[in-house]
Write a protein that holds these residues in place. Structure first.
Motif, PDB file in Angstrom:
ATOM      1  N   VAL B 271      29.570  39.643  -8.800  1.00 13.76           N
ATOM      2  CA  VAL B 271      29.400  41.154  -9.083  1.00 13.76           C
ATOM      3  C   VAL B 271      28.478  40.723 -10.290  1.00 13.76           C
ATOM      4  N   VAL B 272      27.917  41.731 -10.678  1.00 12.12           N
ATOM      5  CA  VAL B 272      26.572  41.981 -12.139  1.00 12.12           C
ATOM      6  C   VAL B 272      26.174  43.123 -12.769  1.00 12.12           C
ATOM      7  N   ALA B 273      26.704  44.028 -13.682  1.00 11.50           N
ATOM      8  CA  ALA B 273      26.523  45.019 -14.511  1.00 11.50           C
ATOM      9  C   ALA B 273      24.697  45.129 -14.745  1.00 11.50           C
ATOM     10  N   PHE B 274      24.534  46.043 -14.281  1.00  9.54           N
ATOM     11  CA  PHE B 274      23.159  46.160 -14.631  1.00  9.54           C
ATOM     12  C   PHE B 274      23.099  46.859 -16.031  1.00  9.54           C
ATOM     13  N   PRO B 275      21.075  46.961 -17.205  1.00 11.23           N
ATOM     14  CA  PRO B 275      21.839  47.853 -18.359  1.00 11.23           C
ATOM     15  C   PRO B 275      21.406  49.373 -17.718  1.00 11.23           C
ATOM     16  N   HIS B 276      22.254  50.002 -18.519  1.00  3.76           N
ATOM     17  CA  HIS B 276      22.460  49.647 -20.207  1.00  3.76           C
ATOM     18  C   HIS B 276      24.069  50.070 -20.351  1.00  3.76           C
ATOM     19  N   PRO B 278      28.187  48.992 -18.244  1.00  6.90           N
ATOM     20  CA  PRO B 278      28.957  48.290 -18.033  1.00  6.90           C
ATOM     21  C   PRO B 278      29.147  48.876 -16.101  1.00  6.90           C
ATOM     22  N   GLU B 279      29.165  49.757 -15.958  1.00 11.37           N
ATOM     23  CA  GLU B 279      29.686  50.782 -14.150  1.00 11.37           C
ATOM     24  C   GLU B 279      28.716  50.937 -13.968  1.00 11.37           C
ATOM     25  N   ASN B 280      27.204  50.325 -14.236  1.00 15.42           N
ATOM     26  CA  ASN B 280      25.912  49.505 -13.292  1.00 15.42           C
ATOM     27  C   ASN B 280      25.797  48.690 -12.543  1.00 15.42           C
ATOM     28  N   THR B 281      26.484  48.625 -11.830  1.00 13.52           N
ATOM     29  CA  THR B 281      27.309  46.990 -11.260  1.00 13.52           C
ATOM     30  C   THR B 281      26.339  47.102 -10.035  1.00 13.52           C
ATOM     31  N   ARG B 282      26.458  46.075  -9.389  1.00 13.17           N
ATOM     32  CA  ARG B 282      25.841  45.894  -7.844  1.00 13.17           C
ATOM     33  C   ARG B 282      26.494  44.340  -7.600  1.00 13.17           C
ATOM     34  N   PRO B 283      26.665  44.417  -6.159  1.00 12.94           N
ATOM     35  CA  PRO B 283      26.986  43.063  -6.118  1.00 12.94           C
ATOM     36  C   PRO B 283      25.694  41.897  -5.787  1.00 12.94           C
ATOM     37  N   VAL B 284      25.646  40.737  -6.272  1.00  8.78           N
ATOM     38  CA  VAL B 284      24.768  39.713  -7.001  1.00  8.78           C
ATOM     39  C   VAL B 284      23.272  39.522  -6.051  1.00  8.78           C
ATOM     40  N   SER B 285      23.981  39.478  -4.880  1.00 12.16           N
ATOM     41  CA  SER B 285      22.436  39.131  -3.578  1.00 12.16           C
ATOM     42  C   SER B 285      21.393  41.071  -3.536  1.00 12.16           C
ATOM     43  N   GLU B 286      21.965  41.797  -4.501  1.00 14.20           N
ATOM     44  CA  GLU B 286      21.097  43.252  -4.733  1.00 14.20           C
ATOM     45  C   GLU B 286      20.535  42.568  -6.092  1.00 14.20           C
ATOM     46  N   ALA B 287      21.153  41.711  -6.592  1.00  8.00           N
ATOM     47  CA  ALA B 287      20.449  41.073  -8.790  1.00  8.00           C
ATOM     48  C   ALA B 287      19.224  40.521  -8.191  1.00  8.00           C
ATOM     49  N   ALA B 288      19.110  39.214  -6.726  1.00  5.86           N
ATOM     50  CA  ALA B 288      18.596  38.808  -7.226  1.00  5.86           C
ATOM     51  C   ALA B 288      16.885  38.318  -7.282  1.00  5.86           C
ATOM     52  N   ASP B 289      16.808  38.029  -7.967  1.00  7.21           N
ATOM     53  CA  ASP B 289      15.611  37.724  -8.756  1.00  7.21           C
ATOM     54  C   ASP B 289      14.746  38.676  -9.548  1.00  7.21           C
ATOM     55  N   ILE B 290      15.428  38.498 -10.623  1.00 16.63           N
ATOM     56  CA  ILE B 290      15.364  39.373 -11.407  1.00 16.63           C
ATOM     57  C   ILE B 290      15.031  38.278 -12.725  1.00 16.63           C
ATOM     58  N   GLN B 291      13.988  38.092 -13.339  1.00 18.49           N
ATOM     59  CA  GLN B 291      13.450  36.989 -13.836  1.00 18.49           C
ATOM     60  C   GLN B 291      14.551  37.154 -15.893  1.00 18.49           C
ATOM     61  N   GLY B 411      16.098  30.066 -13.469  1.00 22.85           N
ATOM     62  CA  GLY B 411      15.295  31.066 -14.672  1.00 22.85           C
ATOM     63  C   GLY B 411      16.022  33.134 -13.732  1.00 22.85           C
ATOM     64  N   ARG B 412      16.619  33.046 -12.894  1.00 20.00           N
ATOM     65  CA  ARG B 412      16.398  34.762 -12.509  1.00 20.00           C
ATOM     66  C   ARG B 412      17.578  33.979 -11.618  1.00 20.00           C
ATOM     67  N   ILE B 413      18.804  36.284 -11.854  1.00 17.12           N
ATOM     68  CA  ILE B 413      19.589  35.785 -11.403  1.00 17.12           C
ATOM     69  C   ILE B 413      19.828  35.548  -9.720  1.00 17.12           C
ATOM     70  N   THR B 414      20.687  34.485  -9.895  1.00 16.38           N
ATOM     71  CA  THR B 414      21.020  33.923  -8.495  1.00 16.38           C
ATOM     72  C   THR B 414      23.081  33.865  -7.906  1.00 16.38           C
ATOM     73  N   PRO B 415      22.803  34.711  -6.948  1.00 13.68           N
ATOM     74  CA  PRO B 415      24.446  33.798  -6.609  1.00 13.68           C
ATOM     75  C   PRO B 415      24.595  32.835  -6.149  1.00 13.68           C
TER      76      PRO B 415
END
Ligand code: SF4
Lengths: 165, 421
Positions: B271-276, B278-291, B411-415
């Motif tokens: 799981v990855v929590a997006f800014p700003h 901690p409740e803004n969570t998504r599975p890492v597969s939906e966070a991929a490619d964020i530099q 260099g980017r968010i990666t599973p």
């Protein structure tokens, strides 16, 4: 305690990093902290806040770190009272302990707008919007906490208890 | 009516047979903790009482860890206030640079916090110790001052929410993912004023380091404390370290809960929590490619040996992406030494990571890795509020050490499974 003040309105989940960013935590001087109060939520706040002003905010105000610097900065900036839909628990505790008046009142938060002048009666938990004439009722402080407030905070309370013993 | 583990610990320390949620009680506390940010305020409040001794010097633990080794003159002066106080009042458990670690990694390691304890700390992540079956909660500096004087603190007995985790944890999914997923589900005030009790077969099999990570972030859901009933895993950790006797409590069968929530973890992704928040969570597969510009592995959430081991496993023989900085902060000196002996530190340095002495440092935007305007960090810490790690226009993504290490390579968010096959 009764007072009248001008409202600065903030949204939900205002965390203690927004109230006083950690980069300023290398001091605990209220006047120094006040210079950066609410800076990451509204950079112009430290300039525009005046003694006696009131902060009105959404749910979970003061979430995050336990830094007492947050209520100290608010008190140091001259803010008379904070009204929010709800408070994070450590912030609530810290405010009581340092004697910063706070009230929980969802209704008031919904209706009150930026720049409104409002009147607050702490003992009764009553809030009056002087612009609209509307009155809102917040839950008054539990008696035990009123005692702490009456002694100017927890340290005064402990001192008072010691003397009584 | 039965009691929860939290009620039982509070009742015992209040000298009562039974306590009810909502009740205001005064309790004896076993441990009082402070750091270099919160203790100076507590010390000046304590001074107002004009006492020449503290209630019990051996119940006080002082750990200057936020701005240490001191980053500037002001922070050096704050740290000095704490050092002088420790000397003057004979505080045995004072940890200076060289012995120091991040408080919430250090206290359990040193056997200073134990099952059944009632612990208050002038630091919100004091809730970490709930992983050992203690009732531990963050308070403010004034609470700390009053407790140093009286040995007591006031509490409102909290309601409890029971979280039950079942199924089998997939590879690369651990305590950090469980707690982020839970916060994503209930929100940053989902457990406000409440006790979060973590249970179920997944917790029964979870390592102590992963349990610390979960209890650590209870505050990020607004919780008063996070708690896990002690079992064999707890005792295996505690027995060799304990400095004094301790007490095992468990919730009664008929204890009352404000809410019970169940999670099947079998299909959970990292799981990855997006800014700003901690409740803004998504599975890492939906966070991929964020530099990202910086990776931080450490903190009281994920700076323990198992965290470093996971990171080292992934980084072994690999290189950090050239457009990215990686900072690794072992939680304590002992963790650092163990990581050194196991070869993890060598792996990190060969990969191109910077390894720091234990400190909170970048976690709170203090020093040792501050973000510039517009930069993005992926961090194993616990908060991603606006400006938390530097400039108000920087961004922080929260994740596990596995995701952090994998992302360091690309260099980017990666599973993790993308870089380890
Ligand atoms: S590591 Fe971060 S969250 Fe933990 S105690 Fe230090 S500053 Fe606080």
């Amino acid at each position: 305690m009764k007072f009248t003040g001008r409202v600065h309105k903030f949204g939900a989940d205002i965390d203690t990093d927004a109230i006083i960013p950690a980069r300023y935590l290398n001091t605990s001087d209220p006047a120094e902290l006040a210079k950066h109060c609410m800076e990451d939520a509204d950079p112009s706040f430290p300039q525009k806040v005046q003694a006696g002003d009131i902060i009105v905010a959404g749910k979970n105000f003061g979430c995050g770190s336990s830094r007492e610097h947050a209520p100290i900065a608010i008190k140091g900036a001259g803010v008379a009272c904070v009204i929010a839909s709800s408070f994070a628990r450590i912030f609530y505790r810290n405010s009581v302990n340092i004697g910063l008046p706070i009230l929980e009142c969802e209704e008031a938060v919904q209706a009150i707008e930026e720049g409104d002048n409002i009147q607050v009666d702490l003992e009764k938990g009553e809030i009056v919007n002087l612009r609209t004439g509307e009155t809102y009722q917040a839950a008054p402080f539990p008696e035990f906490m009123q005692d702490i407030m009456a002694q100017g905070g927890l340290i005064g309370y402990v001192q008072h208890k010691k003397i009584k013993q | 009516m039965g009691m929860t583990i939290s009620q039982k610990i509070l009742a015992y320390h209040a000298g009562k047979k039974h306590v009810e949620p909502g009740e205001l009680i005064n309790c004896r506390v076993d441990v009082i903790l402070g750091n270099d940010v919160t203790s100076p305020v507590a010390i000046s409040e304590f001074a107002r009482l004009g006492l020449d001794k503290v209630h019990d010097p051996d119940s006080i633990v002082l750990v200057p860890d936020h701005f240490t080794p001191n980053k500037d003159i002001k922070s050096a002066e704050q740290a000095k206030i704490v050092r002088d106080f420790a000397r003057r009042f004979g505080i045995k458990y004072y940890f200076d640079v060289g012995q120091m670690g991040i408080e919430h990694c250090l206290l359990p390691e040193q056997g200073l916090v134990l099952p059944g304890d009632l612990i208050i700390g002038a630091d919100s992540h004091t809730c970490t110790y709930g992983a050992l079956g203690a009732f531990a909660t963050g308070v403010g500096s004034t609470d700390m001052a009053a407790a140093m004087a009286t040995g007591e603190a006031w509490f409102k007995v909290p309601d409890s929410i029971k979280f039950i985790y079942y199924g089998t944890l997939p590879q690369w999914v651990g305590g950090k993912d469980l707690i982020l997923h839970t916060i994503g589900d209930i929100g940053v005030d989902g457990a406000r004023y409440m006790s979060m009790e973590f249970t179920g077969e997944v917790i029964d099999n979870l390592s102590i380091d992963n349990r610390f990570t979960m209890a650590n972030m209870a505050i990020e859901a607004g919780g008063k404390n996070g708690i896990i009933a002690p079992d064999d895993i707890t005792l295996a950790y505690v027995q060799s370290r304990a400095q004094r006797p301790y007490q095992i409590y468990k919730s009664d069968e008929d204890a009352e809960y404000a809410e019970i929530r169940e999670y099947d973890v079998s299909k959970l992704e990292p799981v990855v929590a997006f800014p700003h928040l901690p409740e803004n969570t998504r599975p890492v597969s939906e966070a991929a490619d964020i530099q990202i510009d910086q990776v931080v592995i450490g903190s009281c959430t994920n700076g323990r040996i198992e965290d470093l081991q996971v990171a080292a496993t992934i980084l072994k023989g690999k290189k950090v992406h050239p457009e990215l900085r990686v900072i690794i902060l072992p939680g304590t000196q002992q963790i650092y030494l163990e990581a050194l002996r196991k070869g993890f530190i060598e792996t990190f340095i060969e990969a191109g990571c910077a390894v720091s002495t234990p400190t909170c440092g970048p976690c709170l935007g203090g020093h040792m890795g501050i973000l510039a305007k517009g930069e993005k960090a992926l961090s194993t810490t616990n908060r991603n509020f606006v400006g938390r790690m530097g400039h108000p226009e920087s961004e922080v993504y929260l994740a596990s050490p596995a995701v952090a290490a994998a992302s360091a390579i690309t260099g980017r968010i990666t599973p993790p499974q993308e870089v380890v096959r």
